[in-house]
Design an enzyme around this catalytic site. Structure first.
Site, PDB file in Angstrom:
ATOM      1  N   ASP A 110       0.805  -1.223   0.000  1.00 50.73           N
ATOM      2  CA  ASP A 110       0.000   0.000   0.000  1.00 50.73           C
ATOM      3  C   ASP A 110       0.838   1.272   0.000  1.00 50.73           C
ATOM      4  OD1 ASP A 110       0.905  -0.559   2.564  1.00 50.73           O
ATOM      5  OD2 ASP A 110      -1.078  -1.045   3.333  1.00 50.73           O
ATOM      6  N   ASP A 144      -8.021  -3.162  13.747  1.00 52.18           N
ATOM      7  CA  ASP A 144      -9.390  -3.458  13.315  1.00 52.18           C
ATOM      8  C   ASP A 144      -9.424  -4.675  12.380  1.00 52.18           C
ATOM      9  OD1 ASP A 144      -8.147  -2.408  11.107  1.00 52.18           O
ATOM     10  OD2 ASP A 144      -9.537  -0.726  10.821  1.00 52.18           O
ATOM     11  N   HIS A 150      -7.449  -5.068   9.706  1.00 56.73           N
ATOM     12  CA  HIS A 150      -7.094  -4.806   8.304  1.00 56.73           C
ATOM     13  C   HIS A 150      -5.791  -5.496   7.911  1.00 56.73           C
ATOM     14  CE1 HIS A 150      -4.986  -0.885   9.716  1.00 56.73           C
ATOM     15  NE2 HIS A 150      -4.035  -1.706   9.342  1.00 56.73           N
ATOM     16  N   GLU A 194      -9.751  -2.353   4.776  1.00 53.92           N
ATOM     17  CA  GLU A 194     -10.426  -2.041   6.038  1.00 53.92           C
ATOM     18  C   GLU A 194     -11.719  -2.851   6.165  1.00 53.92           C
ATOM     19  OE1 GLU A 194      -8.997  -0.368   8.294  1.00 53.92           O
ATOM     20  OE2 GLU A 194      -8.080   1.488   7.600  1.00 53.92           O
TER      21      GLU A 194
END
Ligand code: F6R
Length: 243
Positions: free
Chosen positions: A67, A136, A138, A143
């Site tokens: 990313d 979370d 990810h 996400e």
């Protein structure tokens, strides 16, 4: 899913570096999918050390990073391109034209994402994908959501991710709100997926992701279905896994 317990961060990093190193020795022109963040820093440092000793040759290796922040050019100090240079690429003999990171300077989302998927295809997919995990759940910047997003896409970061990434910036406002991330398909099609995780703060998400149901609400949970998924965690991170 294979779970490997490490004593601590250093042990986790060495074990991960061993697996990556074996991959490169077995296949000198391997395609490595790489991650940024705090977790892999020790793994990169270990690989650099072994490279300097003459044990690993990266001259045939290609890397595909997961990313990049949208809007940050390569030269930006907080870009993932820069992070990878500082922690890894500058210290090894990888060819510059074998390094791929999504183009954060291209603000045209569609074009930037399509281009990255074309690159992944052109290099023939990923042999070994290194991953961390977000609080979370990810992976990359995939996400939590209602569906798994397959291709490279642009995401708006969640509050929890912005919070977690603040430590790398001067203040909250400086954290970019969007990023380009490799999708779930390229990760799931990797020959091998290696996740590293450390610290008690990750124990709960590890339990939810790997001892619970597979759901896009916890993106990492899909890795339960990968035929060659290795999770290396330190004692603290694996403390809620019943094994
Ligand atoms: C970074 C990335 C993220 C991180 C995750 C964990 O390229 O893809 O998914 O792996 O946010 O970050 P750390 O390691 O800083 O806890």
């Amino acid at each position: 899913m294979k779970i490997i317990r490490a004593k601590d961060y250093k042990d986790m990093s060495r074990k991960a570096a061993n697996i990556i190193s074996a991959q490169v020795i077995m296949k000198p022109d391997a395609v490595l999918g790489l991650a940024t963040g705090g977790t892999p820093v020790g793994t990169y440092a270990q690989l650099v050390e072994w490279h300097k000793k003459g044990d690993i040759d990266f001259s045939g290796v290609t890397t595909i990073n997961l990313d990049e922040y949208r809007g940050l050019p390569r030269g930006h100090k907080q870009s993932y391109w820069h992070f990878m240079q500082v922690h890894f690429f500058q210290h090894i003999n990888i060819r510059e034209d074998h390094i791929f990171v999504p183009d954060g300077s291209n603000l045209d989302k569609e074009e930037a994402c399509l281009e990255y998927d074309r690159i992944i295809q052109r290099v023939g997919g990923i042999d070994l994908q290194l991953l961390g995990i977000g609080m979370d759940g990810h992976i990359g910047f995939n996400e939590p959501g209602e569906v798994f997003k397959l291709g490279t896409h642009c995401v708006t970061l969640t509050e929890s991710t912005i919070e977690a990434n603040m430590r790398f910036f001067h203040n909250r406002e400086d954290v970019p709100r969007q990023a380009y991330t490799m999708g779930i398909q390229a990760i799931m099609q990797a020959g091998k997926v290696l996740m590293i995780v450390n610290g008690e703060h990750k124990a709960q998400i590890i339990q939810r992701a790997f001892a619970g149901v597979v759901t896009p609400k916890i993106p990492a949970s899909i890795l339960q279905l990968h035929p060659n998924f290795i999770l290396i965690g330190d004692e603290a991170a694996l403390s809620k896994m019943d094994m």
